[in-house]
Every structure is written in C-alpha cells, then in structure tokens.
Design an enzyme around this catalytic site. Sequence first.
Site, short mmCIF file in Angstrom:
data_model
loop_
_atom_site.label_atom_id
_atom_site.label_comp_id
_atom_site.label_asym_id
_atom_site.label_seq_id
_atom_site.Cartn_x
_atom_site.Cartn_y
_atom_site.Cartn_z
N ARG A 92 0.83 -1.22 0.00
CA ARG A 92 0.00 0.00 0.00
C ARG A 92 0.86 1.27 0.00
O ARG A 92 0.50 2.28 0.59
CB ARG A 92 -0.97 0.00 1.19
CG ARG A 92 -2.04 -1.05 1.13
CD ARG A 92 -2.98 -0.94 2.31
NE ARG A 92 -2.31 -1.29 3.54
CZ ARG A 92 -2.72 -0.95 4.77
NH1 ARG A 92 -3.82 -0.23 4.91
NH2 ARG A 92 -2.06 -1.31 5.84
N LYS B 114 -20.34 2.58 -7.25
CA LYS B 114 -19.68 1.31 -7.49
C LYS B 114 -19.38 1.09 -8.97
O LYS B 114 -20.18 1.43 -9.83
CB LYS B 114 -20.55 0.16 -6.98
CG LYS B 114 -20.73 0.16 -5.48
CD LYS B 114 -19.47 -0.28 -4.77
CE LYS B 114 -19.68 -0.21 -3.28
NZ LYS B 114 -18.80 -1.10 -2.56
N ILE C 17 -24.23 7.46 11.86
CA ILE C 17 -24.37 6.18 11.18
C ILE C 17 -23.67 5.06 11.94
O ILE C 17 -24.12 3.92 11.91
CB ILE C 17 -23.84 6.27 9.73
CG1 ILE C 17 -24.64 7.30 8.94
CG2 ILE C 17 -23.89 4.93 9.04
CD1 ILE C 17 -26.15 7.05 8.93
N GLY C 18 -22.59 5.36 12.63
CA GLY C 18 -21.94 4.28 13.38
C GLY C 18 -20.57 4.64 13.90
O GLY C 18 -20.38 4.87 15.08
N ARG D 124 -8.24 4.68 -0.17
CA ARG D 124 -8.96 3.76 0.73
C ARG D 124 -8.80 2.33 0.23
O ARG D 124 -9.16 2.00 -0.90
CB ARG D 124 -10.44 4.14 0.77
CG ARG D 124 -11.34 3.09 1.38
CD ARG D 124 -11.52 3.30 2.86
NE ARG D 124 -12.63 2.49 3.35
CZ ARG D 124 -12.56 1.72 4.43
NH1 ARG D 124 -11.47 1.66 5.14
NH2 ARG D 124 -13.60 1.03 4.83
N ASP E 14 -26.21 -2.84 9.14
CA ASP E 14 -25.79 -2.10 7.94
C ASP E 14 -25.84 -2.97 6.70
O ASP E 14 -25.32 -4.09 6.70
CB ASP E 14 -24.35 -1.61 8.11
CG ASP E 14 -24.24 -0.40 9.02
OD1 ASP E 14 -25.27 0.26 9.23
OD2 ASP E 14 -23.15 -0.12 9.52
N HIS F 197 -28.51 0.71 7.19
CA HIS F 197 -27.86 1.83 6.49
C HIS F 197 -27.36 1.36 5.14
O HIS F 197 -26.85 0.25 5.00
CB HIS F 197 -26.69 2.37 7.30
CG HIS F 197 -25.91 3.42 6.55
ND1 HIS F 197 -26.45 4.64 6.23
CD2 HIS F 197 -24.66 3.40 6.02
CE1 HIS F 197 -25.56 5.34 5.55
NE2 HIS F 197 -24.47 4.61 5.40
N HIS G 48 -17.18 11.88 2.98
CA HIS G 48 -15.95 11.51 2.28
C HIS G 48 -15.00 12.70 2.12
O HIS G 48 -13.88 12.54 1.65
CB HIS G 48 -16.28 10.92 0.91
CG HIS G 48 -17.09 9.66 1.01
ND1 HIS G 48 -18.44 9.63 0.74
CD2 HIS G 48 -16.74 8.42 1.39
CE1 HIS G 48 -18.88 8.41 0.93
NE2 HIS G 48 -17.87 7.65 1.33
#
Length: 756
Positions: free
Chosen positions: A16, A112, A432-433, A516, A600, A642, A695
């Site tokens: 990475r 996506k 959201i979490g 990411r 989720d 979600h 984001h």
Amino acid sequence: MTTSHILGFPRVGAKRELKFAQERYWRKELAEQDLLDLAKALREKNWKHQAAANADFVAVGDFTFYDHILDLQVATGAIPARFGFDSQNLTLDQYFQLARGNKDQFAIEMTKWFDTNYHYLVPEFQKSTAFKANPAHYVNQIREAKALGLNFKPVIVGPLTFLWLGKEKGEAFNRFDLLNQLVPVYVEILNALVAEGAEWIQIDEPALALDLPAEWVEAYKSVYAELSKVNAKLLLATYFGSVAEHAELLKALPVAGLHLDLVRAPEQLAAFEDYSKVLSAGVIEGRNIWRANLNKVLDVLEPLKAKLGERLWIAPSCSLLHTPFDLEVEVQLKEKNTALYSWLSFTLQKVEELNVLKQALNNGRASVQAALDASQAAADARATSKEIHRPEVAERLANLPKGADQRKSPFAERIVKQNAWLNLPLLPTTNIGSFPQTTEIRHARASFKKGELSLADYEAAMKKEIEYVVRRQEELDLDVLVHGEAERNDMVEYFGELLDGFAFTKFGWVQSYGSRCVKPPVIYGDVIRPEPMTVRWSQYAQSLTNRVMKGMLTGPVTILQWSFVRNDIPRSTVCKQIGVALSDEVLDLEAAGIKVIQIDEPAIREGLPLKRADWDAYLQWAGEAFRLSSMGVQDDTQIHTHMCYSEFNDILPAIAALDADVITIETSRSDMELLTAFADFKYPNDIGPGVYDIHSPRVPTATEVEHLLRKALNVIPKERLWVNPDCGLKTRGWTETIDQLKVMVDVTKKLRAELA
C-alpha cells in the site's frame, strides 16, 4: 504461439505504498515530486512482474493516482465545470480536489464500478460539455514502459462505457447526444498513443454486459467504425458478464480482437467460437482469490487453440485491481491453515497461472506437469475438506420455521410501541456508526493483535475512547447515540474474525477508492457465531448515558459482498448462513437492553446482477438473508439499516421489503437525487437521508444542510424523517467531525422549531 496479456494491475503497491504516500502528500508531509517518483517506481515494478510472468504485453495507462474514470474525465476535458479548472493544465492538487472536494465545491459523486467493491468518480455531463483531448496520462506511462524496453498495450475505457457511466447535470438533455462530440476526441487520444508506438490498444467496454438501450448498442457500429481508422489494432475488452446477445454485432465490428470474461460467463464462448479475429479468453478469475484448476481450464482452451491457432490470446477475466498483490507474503496464514493457503491465488500467482497455461498451450501439458499436478492436488483437497462443511449449519437452515424471516407485527403497529419508549423529538438525530479512529486507537488495536498490549490494557483503551465518543455526542445533543466502533478495524473484517468459516490475510489489501483500501475476509467454510461479538461494548456504552444507544452490526449481504466468497456453493446459501449467525447476536443485544440495533447493508445494491432478468432472484434471497438476521426480535426493538454508495430508485420495493424500521441512506453528494423516487413510491417506514458528505473533510454550511433537509421534507412526512450524515465518520478527523455534526444538529433544531 498463444499470446498472454493482462487487462490491468493493482495500483496501490504490494504494501500500500501509494496509499501512504498520497495521505502524506495530502497532509503536506510529502513533496509532489516525491509522490510522482514513488508512483513511477510502482509502475515499473508492476510492469516487471507482468514481464517476468512471460506476458506478451504489459498494461499501461491503468495506473492512477485516484481513479481511472477520473483520469478519463481529465483526458477528454470532461471535468466538472463547477470547479473552474482547466483540464489541459490540471495540477495534481486540482486533480485531488476533483476527487475529494474543496472549500467551495463538493467532491465528484462516487459509486460502485459495476457490481464490484471498487468505486469510480461519476462523470458530470452537461448539454454544454465541450470535450478536449489531453492524452498526457497515457502518453507519459507509455514513455516510461518504452524506456524500460517493454512491449506495451495501452488500456483505456471506451467512449460508450464512459458516457454510460456518467450523469446528466444542469439543463435537461440526453448524454447519449454527446457521443458524436466525444468520438473525435477519442480518435485524437488514440492517435497520440499510436504516435508513441502503440501497436495494440485495449479499449474496455464493460457496459456491453449490461442491459443497454437499443440506440446505445447500435452506436457501437458507428463509434468503432471511426475508432478503427486509427493506425493500431484495437482489442475490445468486455468483462463482468455475458455479451452473447451482442455476438453478431461484436463479430462484425472493425476491431482486431475481442476479450471475453469466461469466468463470469463461460457459456458465452459458444457464441464466439467462429470469431475470425483475435479472441482473448479471460480464464483466470480476476475478482476472486481461489486458485484455478488449470487442467479444467486447459480442457476449455485446448479445443479453442485447435480452432483459432495464434488468434487465441489468454488473460485474466478482468483487471486484477480487484485482487490482493502477493500470496507468498501471507506467512501467518500458511502456518495457521496450510490447506486454505494452498487453495488461494493472488495477483502475482494469477499471472503465473496464466504463464503455466501459456506454456501448456504452446509446448504441451507435459512441459508444465509439476505445476498442473499441484493445481489438481489443491482442487481435489478443497473438494473433500472437512474444514469446509459443518452438518449442523445445513441442518439449521433446512429446519427454519415458516415465516422465520418475518417480524411479529407490521411496521404500523411496531412503530407505536417503539415510539412509546424511545420518546424522541421530531427529526431525531443520529450518527451512522463509526467515529474518527485516531492514531492512538489504531496503535492500541495493532499492539493488542501483536501481543504487545495486555487484554486489560486494550479494553481500558477502548472503554476510554467509547466514553469520549459518548460524551462528545451528548455535548452535541444528538438523540440516538452510537459507541463509535473504536474496537473495529473494518466493518466486515471485525465480524469475520469472530465468525467460524472465515479466514484472514495480513496483506490482502485491495483498493476501494482513492487511498482507501480494504482487506476482505475469506469465506471458505460454513458460517457459525461461536460467541457474542459486540454485546459487551454496546452494553458498556449504554451504561455511560441515559440516552438511547444503538447497537451496530454489519448485515449478511454486505459481509458477503465485501468478502472473497467460497465458490463451491451458491452465494445465496452463504448469505443465509451469515444471516442466521447474526440473528443470534441481535437477540443477545436485545436481551442485554440494546433495543435499537442497526444492521448495515451498504452493499445490497452492488450485489444486483448486471442483467435485470436476474434481479428478482437476487433480491429475494438477499432480502430473506437480511430479515433472517433479526428473526425473533420483539416489536418494540427498533431495527435500523444503512445503505451507502448506491442508487436504489429502481429497487425501492425490494428495499421496503427488508422491513427495517428505519433506513439511513447516502444522498448528499447527489443532492438528494434518490428522493425523487419518493414522489411515486411512498416508502412506508422511517428514513434518514444523509445531509452531508463524510468523504470530504469540508464542513458543510448551514444553508447547504437546510437545503437538503427541506428537500427531504418535501417527500417524507416529518414524523418519519431522521437526520444523519451520509455514512460513518471513521476516516474523518475529530475537529471537522465536531464542526460537521454541530451544523447538522443546529439546522435540525431550527427546523424543529418551525415544524412544531
């Protein structure tokens, strides 16, 4: 001789390297030239790996600093006009601002890439869009490959797929009408590649695997008639599904070759066996990590070779960007589960598998007998392994009572019972979490995994962070709280580590978007939950506050979609196994007093088959698996779900059929576009459309949040509207997180006062 080639390669590096360099650059800790130098070194390594595996061409142009569709927007002059940038003279900083937003503009929408877990940046087309060629991205990479003495093949997404993947913005028009302006720009780009010595050019048209309108399909004739005038051989690459229905069209196109995905759609080969040009057979799985049974692959390829001779090319099914880099570095996995290790194949192993196939086709199977024997032994061992099949799992699935996936009462009755004890204000706010994961939290988790931190010290660190998160939410005056997920490295990996039937790699990273990366679990066997996974953390968080605490789970479809899934049983069966395992956790949370539980499912839409004819079957089993995950809960337990990164206007009936009491969705980047469907389809349960984009580090203005909330109130009754960010806040910093949430809560209170 049979030619072998690669459609695309992972970009981020074996360790990475690109991700870490990008993030240092964004933090102004790395100079631009250092980032450029690192990227150049990565490209060279990638090409040398391909060349070492005897590939006849290395793929060039597939490397990107963020996204290959963003690169194409730059190359065609189609970057959004709202940024005010000049695509001909775009700086690296401006390039990243397109992807990440800036203080004046939100980032380009992301969604996506077909049905994968990779995200591309959605082109914004306007009636006034004026395309202009800038082939520098491709030309520069060609020059690097030439300097290394490598035989290269440029890779570029084709014009019809590029247009199809975009969206119309501004004045109403049909983006298809831009095609005649776009094609000459493509010709100019291709000519620039030819001028650099490109003999073959790979043009990717994966849109052909979709249900395209007739006019789009027909346009392939005129578009490729123009592109074929370029003095190079064009390889039209299709992948992710069958293009058999277009066989006659494709066979007549004036291109020099055609690539077919024979892993996803092996049956389509029959429609192309009389193809008179180069046929590239995609026979090594480019999207999963299972080792190929090379003898079985050769059983397909050898008759094809007899028919096609040198016109047969072989390749992976699609770009290898969807697979981890190198299995050989997974020393721990090899020691822990030698059998499983022997069944796997990552990018470097896949290019070597391709090489074995090439040698077998050119010199006979005997020339690579040892490699073929090893492949066969692995396939045989996997087929008979007792590690994979657990009879009690199949028995439990088979004996589920009728209606096990249905709630006890309809939503209209449940919501009355839930509201009675929740006692929430109008427009309840929640997160959201996840909350930001600081360096300290990541370090504590990593140290615990390495055995450098005791269990007691690890739990103390997590509890300290949970308390910090709870207190910040109380200060912000959020209504339904979350514990922040400090203990979780990844929303899927965390659960996979606690479920039987899953295995984990240490370096099996794949790119999700930009910098990411995710490390998908490997689902190799039947799934069981041996013990509670989240209960103690949620219980502890609830003990700190009188406000409602929400339990947080990842749903079965998302766990399936974001994992490398076993390919020896149907995906639907694997998904239901996960759903049943999660139901044990949901009931334990409920028994522990956690009566709001979020399951989720951000990935539910990405699982849709590319052909609409196959949608109903998928949505049926996906919905059943989701509902099974909360089977048996009481009416007054509120189930949330979600969804993000998705467009679901066309599957709203299936989303409603999930019967979650509350659904939160990502909508801010597309200006609440999803909500236009609510004019026709009255979503029956509560809904929380995201009011700002997580984001980007940018703090939204109160005006922007109010604009989105008012749009939502136009189509959702105020009694059923929740207020929340688009997604979890794990990747954000604390300062911007507090500022963003404060704007959200302040605007909500203003509207509450108006609506009271």
